[in-house]
Design an enzyme around this catalytic site. Structure first.
Site, short mmCIF file in Angstrom:
data_model
loop_
_atom_site.label_atom_id
_atom_site.label_comp_id
_atom_site.label_asym_id
_atom_site.label_seq_id
_atom_site.Cartn_x
_atom_site.Cartn_y
_atom_site.Cartn_z
CG MET A 170 -1.82 -1.20 1.31
SD MET A 170 -3.08 -1.22 0.03
CE MET A 170 -4.33 -0.18 0.80
CB CYS A 171 0.97 4.01 -1.86
SG CYS A 171 1.42 2.66 -2.97
CD GLN A 172 0.73 6.80 4.83
OE1 GLN A 172 0.58 8.01 5.07
NE2 GLN A 172 0.77 5.91 5.79
#
Lengths: 254, 254
Positions: free
Chosen positions: B1-3
């Site tokens: 996942m990323c931000q």
């Protein structure tokens, strides 16, 4: 008018030496102070830096001079505005995607009367004749081939398209898709190939020299293309008016 | 996942404070270390920085923290690779041109089963599901309107299109064309509006606070959108799953 700098190499190479000399022309040895830009291919990706400040003292240009980004295809541009305001949207190089590849384009010259209708999917964001010409090139390329053709075939198409535009003004340009670098001259454009045995090069625009020998391996090949020769102790070749060349793996192919 | 990190303002504003906290999540307070990127609109133009190094100590990120680039629309992303290799072509945000405007897109989440046929003029350069989804969005937008429609109308189209994609996985995204910033949430996305009277904000990820009062005027308005709240002394609002918001001139419009 503006100035162009291109590099094509067979191994990822940094362009800090050439860019250092080139950036002097943005306020010190010449007056191309209306913005600048540089794009580096890295694999299929592109690092794209543009700035409306002059390359001589822009903080972003300072990063480029200090941080040796290695690439096989680089295109840089310093701008002296003739058409279009001094703003970020008018800074070269321009980038578009076609057939799942990025295309990077920078132009030196004027195309005052070249405003063909753009009926495809490429439209300029800024107000320069250069970006308009690039969008037209992309439009016509996308109509000429269903997908990415071999470099030789692309070169034939580009030669034909450049031949349509060049009579409308001055059309020195650099174009790359990360696989090859095309250079077209109307007036001023020079190139050089560096290969083994590598030697010392002395910048024309700054008191700086570099010995490429300890920085390279015998198989390295690098071609540099610039509006005016960047060094004063090497033999640069001038393009003839109307000439389109293509560089692949650090050497001129056509 | 990323931000994700987004900023929309009514006056050109730098994002160094928020980015400083955000970049801590790329190796210190979280492990989003597989590349990062940020795009700043400046007029119609875009400054686009991507790097496959981690934002915590990338030289390019260091430039962003030190050089206060002012913009009304900013989108940033730190990546933890789930699909697609760690390479420049896979770093968000992605940029495309449509209707003579640049569009910037960044995504957090997975869309494992979403690979619709791309029959238009937008094709991914890298191998991420995110860029594929962005190309599909651009393709469908270009089919839905002949030219750039008003923000409200675009928002209705985007809501419909996001509704097609979201059921295929997790689809938190930020999108901007320099005029507005759209934010869509599947899971984690928060936003805050800062306006007069401005106060002190304290970063959650680093021991750093800033008093916005002396840096602003009473008419300034800034909205910040982030995967997780960036400050620990302000009231951030969570998006509901499936919610699409649009920010214009530093405030939420819809």
């Amino acid at each position: 008018m503006c100035q162009l700098l291109g590099m094509n190499a067979n191994t990822p190479t940094d362009v800090t030496f050439s860019f250092t000399g080139f950036a002097q022309r943005a306020g010190r040895t010449a007056d191309h102070t209306d913005g600048w830009g540089i794009a580096f291919f890295e694999g299929q990706g592109v690092r794209h830096f543009v700035d409306h400040a002059r390359a001589l003292d822009s903080p972003v240009a300072e990063l480029i001079r200090r941080y040796p980004i290695k690439s096989c295809n680089v295109i840089a541009h310093i701008r002296k505005a003739t058409q279009g305001a001094v703003q970020l949207a008018n800074c070269h190089p321009f980038v578009r995607e076609l057939w799942g590849h990025y295309w990077v384009f920078a132009h030196n010259g004027d195309l005052k009367d070249f405003r063909p209708r753009l009926h495809g999917h490429f439209h300029p964001v800024g107000s320069t004749d250069s970006e308009h010409a690039f969008c037209w090139l992309m439009q016509e390329l996308s109509k000429s081939h269903a997908g990415l053709p071999p470099v030789q075939e692309l070169t034939l198409t580009l030669r034909e398209l450049a031949g349509h535009i060049a009579p409308q003004g001055t059309f020195n340009f650099l174009l790359s898709n990360g696989q090859a670098l095309w250079a077209h001259a109307s007036t001023h454009l020079h190139w050089i190939e560096r290969r083994h045995p590598f030697a010392v090069a002395q910048l024309s625009d700054e008191d700086l020299q570099v010995d490429f020998a300890p920085l390279t391996t015998p198989s390295d090949r690098v071609a540099v293309i610039a509006t005016a020769p960047l060094t004063n102790n090497e033999q640069w070749t001038a393009f003839a008016p109307g000439e389109l060349g293509v560089f692949v793996q650090g050497q001129r192919l056509i």
